[in-house]
Design a protein around this motif. Structure first.
Motif, PDB file in Angstrom:
ATOM      1  N   ALA A 117       0.838  -1.285   0.186  1.00 48.24           N
ATOM      2  CA  ALA A 117       0.076   0.046  -0.091  1.00 48.24           C
ATOM      3  C   ALA A 117       0.786   1.321   0.231  1.00 48.24           C
ATOM      4  O   ALA A 117       0.830   2.127  -0.873  1.00 48.24           O
ATOM      5  N   GLY A 118       1.976   1.178   0.875  1.00 49.03           N
ATOM      6  CA  GLY A 118       2.819   2.555   0.955  1.00 49.03           C
ATOM      7  C   GLY A 118       3.452   2.680  -0.299  1.00 49.03           C
ATOM      8  O   GLY A 118       3.721   3.792  -0.615  1.00 49.03           O
ATOM      9  N   SER A 119       4.027   1.604  -0.940  1.00 48.26           N
ATOM     10  CA  SER A 119       4.910   1.601  -2.075  1.00 48.26           C
ATOM     11  C   SER A 119       4.149   2.203  -3.162  1.00 48.26           C
ATOM     12  O   SER A 119       4.584   3.244  -3.926  1.00 48.26           O
ATOM     13  N   VAL A 120       3.045   1.767  -3.641  1.00 41.36           N
ATOM     14  CA  VAL A 120       1.965   2.062  -4.713  1.00 41.36           C
ATOM     15  C   VAL A 120       1.422   3.611  -4.456  1.00 41.36           C
ATOM     16  O   VAL A 120       1.585   4.509  -5.263  1.00 41.36           O
ATOM     17  N   THR A 121       1.259   3.935  -3.220  1.00 41.41           N
ATOM     18  CA  THR A 121       0.811   5.398  -2.644  1.00 41.41           C
ATOM     19  C   THR A 121       1.901   6.350  -3.057  1.00 41.41           C
ATOM     20  O   THR A 121       1.701   7.453  -3.827  1.00 41.41           O
ATOM     21  N   SER A 122       3.087   5.997  -2.822  1.00 39.11           N
ATOM     22  CA  SER A 122       4.030   6.873  -2.710  1.00 39.11           C
ATOM     23  C   SER A 122       4.409   7.169  -4.476  1.00 39.11           C
ATOM     24  O   SER A 122       4.751   8.249  -4.623  1.00 39.11           O
ATOM     25  N   ALA A 144       8.974   9.643  -9.350  1.00 41.94           N
ATOM     26  CA  ALA A 144       8.371   8.089  -9.177  1.00 41.94           C
ATOM     27  C   ALA A 144       9.166   7.239  -7.969  1.00 41.94           C
ATOM     28  O   ALA A 144       8.374   6.906  -7.048  1.00 41.94           O
ATOM     29  N   PRO A 145      10.277   7.115  -8.410  1.00 45.54           N
ATOM     30  CA  PRO A 145      10.987   5.963  -7.399  1.00 45.54           C
ATOM     31  C   PRO A 145      11.728   7.015  -6.197  1.00 45.54           C
ATOM     32  O   PRO A 145      12.453   6.202  -5.493  1.00 45.54           O
ATOM     33  N   LYS A 146      11.254   8.041  -5.875  1.00 44.90           N
ATOM     34  CA  LYS A 146      11.768   9.121  -4.802  1.00 44.90           C
ATOM     35  C   LYS A 146      11.965   8.558  -3.510  1.00 44.90           C
ATOM     36  O   LYS A 146      13.043   8.736  -2.662  1.00 44.90           O
ATOM     37  N   ALA A 147      11.019   7.667  -3.169  1.00 42.91           N
ATOM     38  CA  ALA A 147      10.914   6.987  -1.725  1.00 42.91           C
ATOM     39  C   ALA A 147      11.939   5.881  -1.440  1.00 42.91           C
ATOM     40  O   ALA A 147      12.132   5.424  -0.236  1.00 42.91           O
ATOM     41  N   VAL A 148      12.642   5.543  -2.459  1.00 44.07           N
ATOM     42  CA  VAL A 148      13.459   4.477  -2.148  1.00 44.07           C
ATOM     43  C   VAL A 148      14.857   4.599  -1.945  1.00 44.07           C
ATOM     44  O   VAL A 148      15.149   5.685  -2.236  1.00 44.07           O
ATOM     45  N   THR A 149      15.773   4.050  -1.278  1.00 42.85           N
ATOM     46  CA  THR A 149      17.135   4.124  -1.223  1.00 42.85           C
ATOM     47  C   THR A 149      17.693   4.458  -2.333  1.00 42.85           C
ATOM     48  O   THR A 149      17.599   3.984  -3.616  1.00 42.85           O
ATOM     49  N   THR A 150      18.430   5.705  -2.286  1.00 42.82           N
ATOM     50  CA  THR A 150      19.056   6.131  -3.394  1.00 42.82           C
ATOM     51  C   THR A 150      19.706   5.445  -4.692  1.00 42.82           C
ATOM     52  O   THR A 150      19.345   5.808  -5.647  1.00 42.82           O
ATOM     53  N   PRO A 151      20.582   4.350  -4.257  1.00 47.22           N
ATOM     54  CA  PRO A 151      20.953   3.502  -5.351  1.00 47.22           C
ATOM     55  C   PRO A 151      19.973   2.606  -6.206  1.00 47.22           C
ATOM     56  O   PRO A 151      19.967   2.832  -7.465  1.00 47.22           O
ATOM     57  N   ILE A 152      18.875   2.471  -5.444  1.00 46.01           N
ATOM     58  CA  ILE A 152      17.843   1.702  -6.197  1.00 46.01           C
ATOM     59  C   ILE A 152      17.203   2.753  -6.703  1.00 46.01           C
ATOM     60  O   ILE A 152      16.589   2.603  -8.372  1.00 46.01           O
ATOM     61  N   LEU A 233      12.840  -3.592  -3.462  1.00 45.93           N
ATOM     62  CA  LEU A 233      12.602  -4.461  -4.114  1.00 45.93           C
ATOM     63  C   LEU A 233      11.141  -4.239  -5.082  1.00 45.93           C
ATOM     64  O   LEU A 233      10.949  -4.315  -6.038  1.00 45.93           O
ATOM     65  N   VAL A 234      10.311  -4.208  -4.166  1.00 46.76           N
ATOM     66  CA  VAL A 234       8.869  -3.819  -4.809  1.00 46.76           C
ATOM     67  C   VAL A 234       8.842  -2.559  -5.747  1.00 46.76           C
ATOM     68  O   VAL A 234       8.114  -2.837  -6.498  1.00 46.76           O
ATOM     69  N   THR A 235       9.324  -1.478  -5.444  1.00 48.46           N
ATOM     70  CA  THR A 235       9.173  -0.085  -6.088  1.00 48.46           C
ATOM     71  C   THR A 235       9.833  -0.614  -7.549  1.00 48.46           C
ATOM     72  O   THR A 235       9.393  -0.357  -8.484  1.00 48.46           O
ATOM     73  N   ALA A 236      10.761  -1.138  -7.646  1.00 52.03           N
ATOM     74  CA  ALA A 236      11.712  -1.781  -8.891  1.00 52.03           C
ATOM     75  C   ALA A 236      10.765  -2.654  -9.702  1.00 52.03           C
ATOM     76  O   ALA A 236      10.783  -2.486 -10.843  1.00 52.03           O
TER      77      ALA A 236
ATOM     78  N   ILE B 116       4.058  12.508   2.756  1.00 52.55           N
ATOM     79  CA  ILE B 116       3.038  12.198   3.827  1.00 52.55           C
ATOM     80  C   ILE B 116       2.178  11.197   3.515  1.00 52.55           C
ATOM     81  O   ILE B 116       1.815  10.321   4.318  1.00 52.55           O
ATOM     82  N   LEU B 117       1.658  11.056   2.317  1.00 48.49           N
ATOM     83  CA  LEU B 117       0.853   9.951   2.085  1.00 48.49           C
ATOM     84  C   LEU B 117       1.205   8.566   2.061  1.00 48.49           C
ATOM     85  O   LEU B 117       0.890   7.834   2.643  1.00 48.49           O
ATOM     86  N   GLY B 118       2.487   8.549   1.648  1.00 53.25           N
ATOM     87  CA  GLY B 118       3.026   7.449   1.874  1.00 53.25           C
ATOM     88  C   GLY B 118       3.583   6.754   3.193  1.00 53.25           C
ATOM     89  O   GLY B 118       3.063   5.775   3.609  1.00 53.25           O
ATOM     90  N   LEU B 119       3.825   8.036   3.914  1.00 52.86           N
ATOM     91  CA  LEU B 119       3.953   7.684   5.515  1.00 52.86           C
ATOM     92  C   LEU B 119       2.674   7.229   6.215  1.00 52.86           C
ATOM     93  O   LEU B 119       2.569   6.029   6.599  1.00 52.86           O
ATOM     94  N   MET B 120       1.646   7.918   5.921  1.00 51.34           N
ATOM     95  CA  MET B 120       0.413   7.825   6.635  1.00 51.34           C
ATOM     96  C   MET B 120      -0.473   6.526   6.221  1.00 51.34           C
ATOM     97  O   MET B 120      -0.787   5.487   6.844  1.00 51.34           O
ATOM     98  N   VAL B 121      -0.266   6.132   4.855  1.00 56.79           N
ATOM     99  CA  VAL B 121      -0.783   4.804   4.140  1.00 56.79           C
ATOM    100  C   VAL B 121      -0.018   3.649   4.941  1.00 56.79           C
ATOM    101  O   VAL B 121      -0.804   2.940   5.590  1.00 56.79           O
ATOM    102  N   THR B 122       1.088   3.678   4.909  1.00 56.62           N
ATOM    103  CA  THR B 122       2.260   2.625   5.402  1.00 56.62           C
ATOM    104  C   THR B 122       1.763   2.170   6.987  1.00 56.62           C
ATOM    105  O   THR B 122       1.318   1.350   7.515  1.00 56.62           O
TER     106      THR B 122
END
Lengths: 248, 147
Positions: A117-122, A144-152, A233-236, B116-122
């Motif tokens: 859920a968090g991955s798709v939302t991000s 799009a992939p900004k929430a992922v750790t930088t190298p990935i 992994l999931v975001t990739a 914020i959305l990502g944090l809250m949903v997770t």
């Protein structure tokens, strides 16, 4: 600061601290000093998450680079040993993870759900908000992939046609935002469980947000470590699929 | 201390080598983290199984780490200053300032909104599901608030 003052600081720097023998030491000392100051400030402010020492350090170092007219490449070269320690520090997250393994296996199904859920939302909200507010296609893809750790994140963005440099900047800025307001926002929602705080930080803010949670609580550290690893992994896998369904 | 640092570097090396050899999408240090965690968990479960046979088994007290004291201490030190390690890369934002300021509004809205959305949903999914089930295990420092 006047041009003259900044000019004399610059010439002082060039002839003393910026020589080949002292340059690396100077920037190492400056980075450690500024970060130490930032941490003291945060503690002085009652460990307020918004007083983020990473942001504080970035701003002060950037200002110092500007005044001394030092190129970023020179600075990075000087302090690359700090950057190198990110590797062993990431491996070190294995210890809180191993120590919390009973809690982890217990919440495995929930965690999987929260992760997806968090991955798709991000990813979706990142792309959608950029486009909605008139940002370019390239900015949206880099977001799009900004929430992922930088190298990935960089690997994903080059695969989908975003800009690696922009994505790196977004990953760091997003991490700082998550570190600054994450804990307060979640507490306001009535979420006080360190498992949820850790996982959310790892998934939505990767390393910098994880650093904030990890120094507060070992269970938070364990779930943040899992969040970082699994979200990568999931975001990739997800980003190319999501882009497939997006118009344009 | 040298041994503890060796452990971390060796697992980073194994992870990075595995990533290169198998062309994995996950960075080497993250693979190294999972491998080291797996080793520590395996060793601890083996040790506790052996202890179960002795009548004086000090059933793995809370607070004992699966890692050696030196490794646990080094890990705590590194994690405590994890933020510092992001500063060199973070300063790199200044090289992107022209693009960032040219797209300031969409970037600012998307960064704040999406983070914020990502944090809250997770956290909400995690929270709902954990409180929906059986009584949660007692957790350290939840800010005084009981779940």
């Amino acid at each position: 600061m006047t041009d003259q003052a900044s000019g004399s600081i610059h010439s002082f720097y060039v002839h003393t601290l910026g020589t080949p023998g002292t340059e690396s030491l100077f920037w190492l000392c400056a980075t450690l000093a500024v970060f130490g100051l930032g941490m003291r400030l945060q503690i002085r402010l009652g460990r307020a998450p918004w007083a983020n020492p990473v942001l504080f350090s970035i701003i002060l170092i950037a200002a110092a680079l500007f005044v001394t007219e030092t190129p970023y490449a020179t600075y990075f070269q000087s302090v690359h040993i700090i950057n190198f320690l990110l590797g062993p520090a990431t491996v070190a997250l294995a210890i809180p993870l191993a120590d919390s393994i009973r809690l982890v296996t217990k919440s495995l199904p929930t965690m999987t759900l929260a992760l997806l859920a968090g991955s798709v939302t991000s990813v979706v909200s990142g792309i959608a908000l950029v486009l909605l507010f008139g940002g370019s296609h390239e900015v949206a893809l880099s977001m799009a992939p900004k929430a992922v750790t930088t190298p990935i994140a960089i690997a994903i963005t080059s695969q989908i046609g975003g800009s690696p440099a922009l994505t790196a900047a977004f990953a760091i800025l997003g991490g700082i935002i998550a570190a600054m307001i994450g804990e307060t926002t979640l507490r306001r929602l009535g979420i006080t469980d360190w498992r949820a705080h850790g996982l959310a930080a790892g998934i939505a803010g990767s390393g910098i947000a994880a650093a904030q949670v990890a120094q507060r609580d070992p269970v938070g550290a364990a779930f943040a470590a899992l969040g970082i690893g699994l979200n990568g992994l999931v975001t990739a896998i997800l980003v190319p699929v999501i882009l497939h369904f997006l118009p344009g | 201390m040298p041994e503890a640092f060796f452990t971390l570097l060796v697992f980073q090396l194994i992870g990075t080598a595995a990533q290169a050899a198998l062309n994995l999408p996950v960075p080497g240090p993250v693979i190294g983290m999972f491998l080291l965690a797996a080793l520590l968990i395996w060793r601890k479960s083996r040790a506790s199984r052996r202890e179960a046979h002795s009548p004086l088994s000090p059933d793995s007290e809370p607070g004992t780490s699966a890692a050696s004291p030196a490794l646990a201490a080094l890990s705590r030190t590194l994690i405590a200053c994890l933020g510092l390690l992001f500063v060199p890369a973070g300063v790199g934002i200044i090289t992107e300032l022209p693009v960032l300021s040219a797209n300031a509004l969409p970037i600012a809205v998307a960064l704040f909104g999406s983070t914020i959305l990502g944090l809250m949903v997770t956290a909400l999914v995690m929270h709902r599901a954990t409180t929906g089930g059986a009584a949660p295990e007692k957790l350290p420092d939840t800010g005084g608030q009981v779940l």
